[in-house]
Scaffold this motif. Structure first.
Motif, mmCIF file in Angstrom:
data_model
loop_
_atom_site.group_PDB
_atom_site.id
_atom_site.type_symbol
_atom_site.label_atom_id
_atom_site.label_comp_id
_atom_site.label_asym_id
_atom_site.label_seq_id
_atom_site.Cartn_x
_atom_site.Cartn_y
_atom_site.Cartn_z
ATOM 1 N N ALA A 1 -27.242 38.896 34.904
ATOM 2 C CA ALA A 1 -26.004 38.164 35.181
ATOM 3 C C ALA A 1 -24.821 38.812 34.458
ATOM 4 C CB ALA A 1 -26.151 36.709 34.752
ATOM 5 N N MET A 2 -25.041 39.252 33.217
ATOM 6 C CA MET A 2 -23.961 39.917 32.476
ATOM 7 C C MET A 2 -23.599 41.246 33.128
ATOM 8 S SD MET A 2 -24.658 39.121 28.434
ATOM 9 C CE MET A 2 -26.067 40.191 28.366
ATOM 10 N N PHE A 3 -24.621 42.001 33.557
ATOM 11 C CA PHE A 3 -24.366 43.270 34.239
ATOM 12 C C PHE A 3 -23.598 43.031 35.539
ATOM 13 C CE2 PHE A 3 -28.221 45.785 32.377
ATOM 14 C CZ PHE A 3 -27.616 45.749 31.139
ATOM 15 N N GLY A 4 -23.975 41.977 36.266
ATOM 16 C CA GLY A 4 -23.293 41.654 37.512
ATOM 17 C C GLY A 4 -21.832 41.306 37.279
ATOM 18 N N TYR A 5 -21.568 40.571 36.198
ATOM 19 C CA TYR A 5 -20.180 40.218 35.866
ATOM 20 C C TYR A 5 -19.372 41.475 35.551
ATOM 21 C CZ TYR A 5 -16.156 38.673 33.201
ATOM 22 O OH TYR A 5 -14.879 38.503 32.747
ATOM 23 N N TRP B 1 -22.928 49.831 36.850
ATOM 24 C CA TRP B 1 -23.290 48.432 36.582
ATOM 25 C C TRP B 1 -24.138 47.882 37.723
ATOM 26 C CZ3 TRP B 1 -23.252 46.846 31.955
ATOM 27 C CH2 TRP B 1 -22.225 47.112 31.066
ATOM 28 N N ALA B 2 -23.789 48.250 38.974
ATOM 29 C CA ALA B 2 -24.554 47.761 40.127
ATOM 30 C C ALA B 2 -25.993 48.272 40.080
ATOM 31 C CB ALA B 2 -23.876 48.199 41.426
ATOM 32 N N THR C 1 -29.300 45.954 39.729
ATOM 33 C CA THR C 1 -30.396 46.076 40.692
ATOM 34 C C THR C 1 -31.727 46.304 39.984
ATOM 35 O OG1 THR C 1 -28.883 46.962 42.357
ATOM 36 C CG2 THR C 1 -31.233 47.368 42.686
ATOM 37 N N ALA C 2 -31.704 47.154 38.958
ATOM 38 C CA ALA C 2 -32.933 47.409 38.201
ATOM 39 C C ALA C 2 -33.455 46.128 37.557
ATOM 40 C CB ALA C 2 -32.689 48.488 37.143
ATOM 41 N N GLU C 3 -32.561 45.321 36.991
ATOM 42 C CA GLU C 3 -32.999 44.068 36.368
ATOM 43 C C GLU C 3 -33.536 43.091 37.414
ATOM 44 O OE1 GLU C 3 -33.295 43.989 33.162
ATOM 45 O OE2 GLU C 3 -32.311 45.934 33.090
ATOM 46 N N GLN C 4 -32.932 43.072 38.600
ATOM 47 C CA GLN C 4 -33.430 42.200 39.666
ATOM 48 C C GLN C 4 -34.820 42.635 40.135
ATOM 49 O OE1 GLN C 4 -30.178 42.568 42.430
ATOM 50 N NE2 GLN C 4 -29.098 40.786 41.610
ATOM 51 N N ILE C 5 -35.021 43.939 40.230
ATOM 52 C CA ILE C 5 -36.350 44.452 40.598
ATOM 53 C C ILE C 5 -37.362 44.087 39.522
ATOM 54 C CG2 ILE C 5 -37.698 46.565 40.940
ATOM 55 C CD1 ILE C 5 -35.178 47.789 42.237
ATOM 56 N N ALA C 6 -36.944 44.192 38.254
ATOM 57 C CA ALA C 6 -37.849 43.840 37.151
ATOM 58 C C ALA C 6 -38.232 42.364 37.220
ATOM 59 C CB ALA C 6 -37.183 44.165 35.816
ATOM 60 N N ILE C 7 -37.284 41.491 37.563
ATOM 61 C CA ILE C 7 -37.587 40.062 37.694
ATOM 62 C C ILE C 7 -38.596 39.836 38.817
ATOM 63 C CG2 ILE C 7 -36.595 37.833 38.361
ATOM 64 C CD1 ILE C 7 -34.029 38.697 36.881
ATOM 65 N N SER C 8 -38.420 40.539 39.947
ATOM 66 C CA SER C 8 -39.369 40.423 41.059
ATOM 67 C C SER C 8 -40.750 40.902 40.648
ATOM 68 C CB SER C 8 -38.877 41.230 42.267
ATOM 69 O OG SER C 8 -37.649 40.723 42.741
ATOM 70 N N LEU C 9 -40.799 42.014 39.918
ATOM 71 C CA LEU C 9 -42.094 42.519 39.440
ATOM 72 C C LEU C 9 -42.740 41.542 38.469
ATOM 73 C CD1 LEU C 9 -41.314 46.314 38.878
ATOM 74 C CD2 LEU C 9 -42.825 45.328 40.609
ATOM 75 N N ALA C 10 -41.928 40.886 37.651
ATOM 76 C CA ALA C 10 -42.460 39.902 36.709
ATOM 77 C C ALA C 10 -43.101 38.736 37.472
ATOM 78 C CB ALA C 10 -41.352 39.406 35.794
ATOM 79 N N ALA C 11 -42.452 38.303 38.558
ATOM 80 C CA ALA C 11 -43.018 37.210 39.362
ATOM 81 C C ALA C 11 -44.341 37.622 39.980
ATOM 82 C CB ALA C 11 -42.023 36.793 40.447
ATOM 83 N N ILE C 12 -44.385 38.869 40.477
ATOM 84 C CA ILE C 12 -45.637 39.364 41.072
ATOM 85 C C ILE C 12 -46.711 39.493 40.002
ATOM 86 C CG2 ILE C 12 -46.699 41.293 42.304
ATOM 87 C CD1 ILE C 12 -43.940 41.810 43.561
ATOM 88 N N GLY D 1 -27.289 50.167 31.972
ATOM 89 C CA GLY D 1 -26.231 49.285 31.494
ATOM 90 C C GLY D 1 -25.541 49.851 30.263
ATOM 91 N N LEU D 2 -26.320 50.460 29.370
ATOM 92 C CA LEU D 2 -25.743 51.076 28.171
ATOM 93 C C LEU D 2 -24.833 52.241 28.556
ATOM 94 C CD1 LEU D 2 -25.644 51.186 25.072
ATOM 95 C CD2 LEU D 2 -27.616 52.725 25.150
ATOM 96 N N PHE D 3 -25.295 53.059 29.511
ATOM 97 C CA PHE D 3 -24.457 54.165 29.989
ATOM 98 C C PHE D 3 -23.140 53.644 30.573
ATOM 99 C CE2 PHE D 3 -28.275 57.179 30.714
ATOM 100 C CZ PHE D 3 -28.120 57.695 29.429
#
Length: 202
Positions: free
Chosen positions: A44-48, A144-145, A149-160, A184-186
C-alpha cells in the motif's frame, strides 16, 4: 449461507478459516498471516508513492508545455522585432527621410529583439528542465509500480502457500517479497538498477 442468500468463499477465505479452526497454534499459518499483513502494508505504501510520482510527472510535463508555449510566443516577438528592425534600417537608407529617427527605431528594435531572444532561450531551457524532471518522475513511478506488483505477487504466493502448505512456495514468497523491497529501496533512493548493471559491466 446467510439469511438473505448465498455467500461464496474464495480459496484464501477457506485457508484463513481453516487456519482459524485447526491451526490456532500452527506456526506455519501464523507466520504467513503476519507476513501477508506486512506485505499488504508495504504494498500500500509503495502504491501511494507510485501514485505520487505519477502525479509529479504529469505536473512537470504540464509546466514544460507552459514554458514551451511562452518560449514560442517570445520567439514570435523576436521575429516580429527582426522584421521591424529590417524595415527601419531600410527606411533609414532612403533619401529624403528622417534617417536619425529610423536609425533610432532600428536600434530600439534590435535591443528589444535581443531581450526577446534571451527570454525565449531561457524559457526553452526551463521547458527542457521540466521535461527532464517529468521523465525522471515517470521512471521512478515505474520503479514503484514494479515494487508494488512484486509485493502483490508475494501476497498471492503466501495465500497459495497457506492453502498447499508447501515450504518451497513459502520460500518463493520470501524471495519475491525481498525483490519487491529492493525495488522499492531503489525507487526511494532514485537509483536505476539497469544503469548500475550497465556500469558494472564496463
Amino acid at each position: 449461507m446467510s439469511g438473505s442468500g448465498f455467500h461464496v468463499h474464495g480459496p484464501h477465505d477457506h485457508a484463513v478459516e481453516h487456519a482459524a479452526q485447526h491451526g490456532a497454534n500452527d506456526g506455519f499459518s501464523n507466520r504467513i498471516a503476519v507476513m501477508t499483513a506486512v506485505l499488504a502494508t508495504v504494498g500500500a505504501m509503495f502504491g501511494y508513492m507510485g501514485g505520487a510520482t505519477q502525479n509529479d510527472a504529469a505536473l512537470f510535463k504540464n509546466n514544460a508545455a507552459i514554458a514551451k508555449t511562452a518560449a514560442a510566443d517570445a520567439w514570435s516577438y523576436y521575429q516580429a522585432k527582426s522584421v521591424k528592425q529590417n524595415v527601419s534600417e531600410l527606411a533609414a537608407s532612403l533619401p529624403g527621410v528622417d534617417q536619425a529617427k529610423y536609425k533610432a527605431q532600428a536600434e530600439r528594435y534590435a535591443s528589444d529583439k535581443a531581450e526577446n531572444r534571451r527570454q525565449a532561450e531561457k524559457l526553452d531551457h526551463e521547458s527542457d528542465v521540466w521535461n527532464e524532471k517529468s521523465e525522471k518522475s515517470l521512471h521512478t513511478h515505474h520503479q514503484w509500480a514494479l515494487a508494488t506488483t512484486a509485493e502483490q505477487i508475494a501476497i498471492s504466493l503466501a495465500a497459495i502457500s497457506l492453502l498447499t502448505r508447501r515450504r518451497w512456495l513459502l520460500n518463493a514468497t520470501y524471495a519475491v517479497a525481498a525483490v519487491g523491497l529492493v525495488l522499492g529501496l531503489f525507487a526511494w533512493l532514485h537509483v536505476d538498477p539497469l544503469a548500475l548493471l550497465a556500469g558494472s559491466a564496463h
